[in-house]
Enzyme design. Structure first.
Site, mmCIF file in Angstrom:
data_model
loop_
_atom_site.group_PDB
_atom_site.id
_atom_site.type_symbol
_atom_site.label_atom_id
_atom_site.label_comp_id
_atom_site.label_asym_id
_atom_site.label_seq_id
_atom_site.Cartn_x
_atom_site.Cartn_y
_atom_site.Cartn_z
ATOM 1 N N ASP A 41 0.887 -1.307 -0.223
ATOM 2 C CA ASP A 41 -0.073 -0.249 -0.239
ATOM 3 C C ASP A 41 0.447 1.158 -0.051
ATOM 4 O O ASP A 41 2.089 1.497 0.633
ATOM 5 C CB ASP A 41 -1.082 -0.098 1.078
ATOM 6 C CG ASP A 41 -1.657 1.164 0.968
ATOM 7 O OD1 ASP A 41 -2.209 1.975 -0.286
ATOM 8 O OD2 ASP A 41 -2.477 1.374 2.242
ATOM 9 N N GLY A 42 0.297 2.254 -0.606
ATOM 10 C CA GLY A 42 1.179 3.685 -0.525
ATOM 11 C C GLY A 42 1.779 4.035 -1.599
ATOM 12 O O GLY A 42 2.126 5.545 -2.014
ATOM 13 N N ASN A 43 1.110 3.259 -2.933
ATOM 14 C CA ASN A 43 2.144 3.744 -4.234
ATOM 15 C C ASN A 43 1.393 4.480 -4.783
ATOM 16 O O ASN A 43 2.504 6.424 -5.835
ATOM 17 C CB ASN A 43 1.520 2.941 -5.474
ATOM 18 C CG ASN A 43 2.334 1.332 -5.619
ATOM 19 O OD1 ASN A 43 3.179 1.487 -4.571
ATOM 20 N ND2 ASN A 43 2.262 0.278 -6.233
ATOM 21 N N ARG A 99 -0.055 7.812 -2.984
ATOM 22 C CA ARG A 99 0.342 8.628 -1.928
ATOM 23 C C ARG A 99 2.117 8.637 -2.391
ATOM 24 O O ARG A 99 1.890 10.067 -2.680
ATOM 25 C CB ARG A 99 0.377 8.284 -0.306
ATOM 26 C CG ARG A 99 -1.410 8.769 -0.078
ATOM 27 C CD ARG A 99 -1.554 8.109 1.265
ATOM 28 N NE ARG A 99 -1.122 6.175 0.676
ATOM 29 C CZ ARG A 99 -1.534 5.478 2.674
ATOM 30 N NH1 ARG A 99 -0.924 5.824 3.379
ATOM 31 N NH2 ARG A 99 -1.426 4.579 1.943
ATOM 32 N N TRP A 100 2.510 8.249 -2.579
ATOM 33 C CA TRP A 100 4.127 8.451 -2.843
ATOM 34 C C TRP A 100 3.963 8.957 -4.145
ATOM 35 O O TRP A 100 5.212 10.440 -4.094
ATOM 36 C CB TRP A 100 5.061 6.664 -2.788
ATOM 37 C CG TRP A 100 6.377 7.313 -2.915
ATOM 38 C CD1 TRP A 100 7.324 7.075 -2.243
ATOM 39 C CD2 TRP A 100 7.130 7.009 -4.445
ATOM 40 N NE1 TRP A 100 8.858 7.272 -2.283
ATOM 41 C CE2 TRP A 100 8.421 7.283 -3.708
ATOM 42 C CE3 TRP A 100 6.874 7.336 -5.430
ATOM 43 C CZ2 TRP A 100 9.808 7.290 -4.230
ATOM 44 C CZ3 TRP A 100 7.240 7.462 -6.638
ATOM 45 C CH2 TRP A 100 8.828 7.639 -6.177
ATOM 46 N N HIS A 129 2.584 3.721 -8.894
ATOM 47 C CA HIS A 129 2.638 2.381 -8.977
ATOM 48 C C HIS A 129 3.967 2.434 -10.105
ATOM 49 O O HIS A 129 4.758 0.685 -10.126
ATOM 50 C CB HIS A 129 2.098 2.073 -10.217
ATOM 51 C CG HIS A 129 -0.142 2.470 -8.835
ATOM 52 N ND1 HIS A 129 0.212 1.799 -8.561
ATOM 53 C CD2 HIS A 129 -0.592 3.349 -10.001
ATOM 54 C CE1 HIS A 129 -1.226 2.576 -7.798
ATOM 55 N NE2 HIS A 129 -1.587 3.202 -8.963
ATOM 56 N N THR A 164 -10.529 -6.528 -5.732
ATOM 57 C CA THR A 164 -11.854 -6.842 -6.126
ATOM 58 C C THR A 164 -11.694 -5.351 -6.102
ATOM 59 O O THR A 164 -13.507 -4.507 -7.103
ATOM 60 C CB THR A 164 -12.722 -7.846 -5.797
ATOM 61 O OG1 THR A 164 -13.091 -8.047 -4.697
ATOM 62 C CG2 THR A 164 -12.891 -9.070 -6.176
ATOM 63 N N GLU A 165 -12.373 -4.661 -5.056
ATOM 64 C CA GLU A 165 -12.759 -3.517 -4.874
ATOM 65 C C GLU A 165 -11.732 -1.992 -5.531
ATOM 66 O O GLU A 165 -12.136 -0.631 -5.706
ATOM 67 C CB GLU A 165 -12.656 -3.153 -3.848
ATOM 68 C CG GLU A 165 -13.992 -4.121 -2.230
ATOM 69 C CD GLU A 165 -13.215 -4.983 -2.144
ATOM 70 O OE1 GLU A 165 -11.881 -5.720 -2.110
ATOM 71 O OE2 GLU A 165 -14.243 -6.189 -1.691
ATOM 72 N N TRP A 181 -11.149 -1.370 -8.658
ATOM 73 C CA TRP A 181 -12.374 -1.580 -10.357
ATOM 74 C C TRP A 181 -12.933 -0.469 -9.536
ATOM 75 O O TRP A 181 -13.733 0.029 -10.968
ATOM 76 C CB TRP A 181 -13.526 -2.445 -10.374
ATOM 77 C CG TRP A 181 -12.584 -3.873 -10.656
ATOM 78 C CD1 TRP A 181 -12.716 -5.093 -9.852
ATOM 79 C CD2 TRP A 181 -12.114 -3.988 -11.975
ATOM 80 N NE1 TRP A 181 -12.242 -5.952 -10.874
ATOM 81 C CE2 TRP A 181 -11.735 -5.980 -12.039
ATOM 82 C CE3 TRP A 181 -11.643 -3.804 -12.705
ATOM 83 C CZ2 TRP A 181 -10.361 -6.029 -12.483
ATOM 84 C CZ3 TRP A 181 -10.547 -4.144 -13.881
ATOM 85 C CH2 TRP A 181 -10.824 -5.672 -14.133
ATOM 86 N N LEU A 232 10.989 -20.482 -5.415
ATOM 87 C CA LEU A 232 10.177 -19.606 -4.713
ATOM 88 C C LEU A 232 8.765 -19.524 -5.506
ATOM 89 O O LEU A 232 9.262 -19.899 -7.352
ATOM 90 C CB LEU A 232 10.756 -18.068 -4.993
ATOM 91 C CG LEU A 232 9.678 -16.638 -4.540
ATOM 92 C CD1 LEU A 232 9.173 -17.427 -3.345
ATOM 93 C CD2 LEU A 232 10.326 -15.971 -4.276
ATOM 94 N N SER A 247 -8.281 -5.247 4.868
ATOM 95 C CA SER A 247 -8.519 -4.916 3.094
ATOM 96 C C SER A 247 -9.300 -5.743 2.454
ATOM 97 O O SER A 247 -8.834 -6.720 1.651
ATOM 98 C CB SER A 247 -7.786 -4.035 1.977
ATOM 99 O OG SER A 247 -7.072 -2.814 2.937
HETATM 100 C C1 FPP Z 1 -1.852 -0.199 -3.247
HETATM 101 O O1 FPP Z 1 -1.145 1.311 -3.830
HETATM 102 C C2 FPP Z 1 -0.923 -0.488 -4.771
HETATM 103 C C3 FPP Z 1 -2.113 -1.412 -5.623
HETATM 104 C C4 FPP Z 1 -3.215 -1.236 -5.706
HETATM 105 C C5 FPP Z 1 -1.071 -1.586 -6.660
HETATM 106 C C6 FPP Z 1 0.170 -3.255 -6.350
HETATM 107 C C7 FPP Z 1 0.779 -2.446 -7.783
HETATM 108 C C8 FPP Z 1 2.184 -2.426 -7.847
HETATM 109 C C9 FPP Z 1 2.936 -2.680 -6.286
HETATM 110 C C10 FPP Z 1 2.828 -2.161 -8.995
HETATM 111 C C11 FPP Z 1 2.363 -3.537 -9.831
HETATM 112 C C12 FPP Z 1 2.792 -4.699 -9.331
HETATM 113 C C13 FPP Z 1 3.358 -5.635 -10.254
HETATM 114 C C14 FPP Z 1 3.302 -6.576 -9.948
HETATM 115 C C15 FPP Z 1 3.020 -5.302 -11.832
HETATM 116 P P1 FPP Z 1 -2.281 2.161 -3.494
HETATM 117 O O2 FPP Z 1 -2.387 2.713 -4.672
HETATM 118 O O3 FPP Z 1 -3.659 2.431 -2.959
HETATM 119 O O4 FPP Z 1 -1.670 3.809 -3.021
HETATM 120 P P2 FPP Z 1 -2.499 4.746 -1.713
HETATM 121 O O5 FPP Z 1 -3.097 4.206 -0.235
HETATM 122 O O6 FPP Z 1 -1.726 6.126 -1.518
HETATM 123 O O7 FPP Z 1 -3.362 5.380 -3.120
#
Ligand code: FPP
Length: 224
Positions: free
Chosen positions: A12-14, A16-17, A29, A58-59, A61, A122, A180
């Protein structure tokens, strides 16, 4: 020291980062994918046999179409570029969740699973369009159809995670303390670590610190 066979991660956190450092959620992402690669390498170094990554729920989307498309493109390119390399490293890829994507992505996922199915170093379980409640309901429906006796063992055998040991360790990055809808049945006895850092900032050092802490926990499983 606790053995460690299976690590599950809520990455989690893509968003926001990305917003904070690049003014774009999608850039987060992209950076998150680099962390995925780092963590795979470190998982192998630590001789861990199973790594489960929550990539799309599933959420999810409910997100804007542009972001969803970006994520699936990222995944598609990742598989096209890296599956051969993962295969050479003896890594098995398994998808958890329902494969209801474009025919192109579905094919790519099926072929990647097939190609790597015999690998043994793995196993990476990629949870995509995955929701634990849906997984449980589908398992109960299957058991009902087959008139299977309801028991803990039989339920586990009817989940998508059959043949995968339950996670010993669950990590969630991004400074949020919730599950979640992820592996709710399977994490009944997992050790859970909530990490403040956002996923793109999470690194090998953080991962190894958590692994060290996990190894020193007294795991009772209900005993004393
Ligand atoms: C949650 O962060 C992350 C996701 C919903 C996507 C995860 C995807 C990756 C790590 C990259 C792609 C991975 C692969 C295997 C191709 P968020 O977007 O909910 O962050 P937020 O809470 O800051 O909004």
């Amino acid at each position: 020291m606790n053995p460690l066979k299976h690590v599950a991660i809520i990455m989690d956190g893509n968003g926001r980062w990305g917003k904070k450092y690049k003014n774009s959620r999608n850039a987060g992402h992209k950076a998150g994918l680099n962390t995925v690669e780092k963590i795979i390498r470190e998982t192998i170094k630590n001789r861990i046999s199973f790594l489960t990554l929550f990539a799309f729920s599933t959420e999810n989307w409910k997100r804007p179409k542009k972001e969803i498309n970006y994520l699936f493109n990222l995944l598609e390119n990742f598989l096209v570029d890296k599956i051969e390399d993962l295969h050479k490293q003896n890594i098995k890829l398994k998808i958890l969740g329902s494969k209801r994507f474009s025919p192109k992505l579905n094919n790519l996922l099926n072929n990647s699973e097939k190609k790597t199915s015999k690998n043994t170093k793995l196993q990476i379980n990629l949870a995509l369009n995955y929701g634990s409640k849906l997984e449980l309901i589908e398992a109960f429906k299957k058991m009902n159809r087959k008139k299977t006796t309801i028991s803990e063992k039989n339920l586990s055998l009817n989940l998508q995670t059959k043949n995968i040991p339950d996670p010993d360790l669950l990590i969630r990055t991004g400074d949020t303390k919730r599950l979640s809808n992820f592996l709710l049945w399977q994490i009944a006895y997992s050790e859970i670590f909530f990490e403040k850092k956002l996923w793109p900032a999470f690194n090998e050092k953080d991962y190894n610190r958590i692994i060290r802490e996990y190894k020193n926990i007294k795991r009772n499983f209900g005993k004393i």
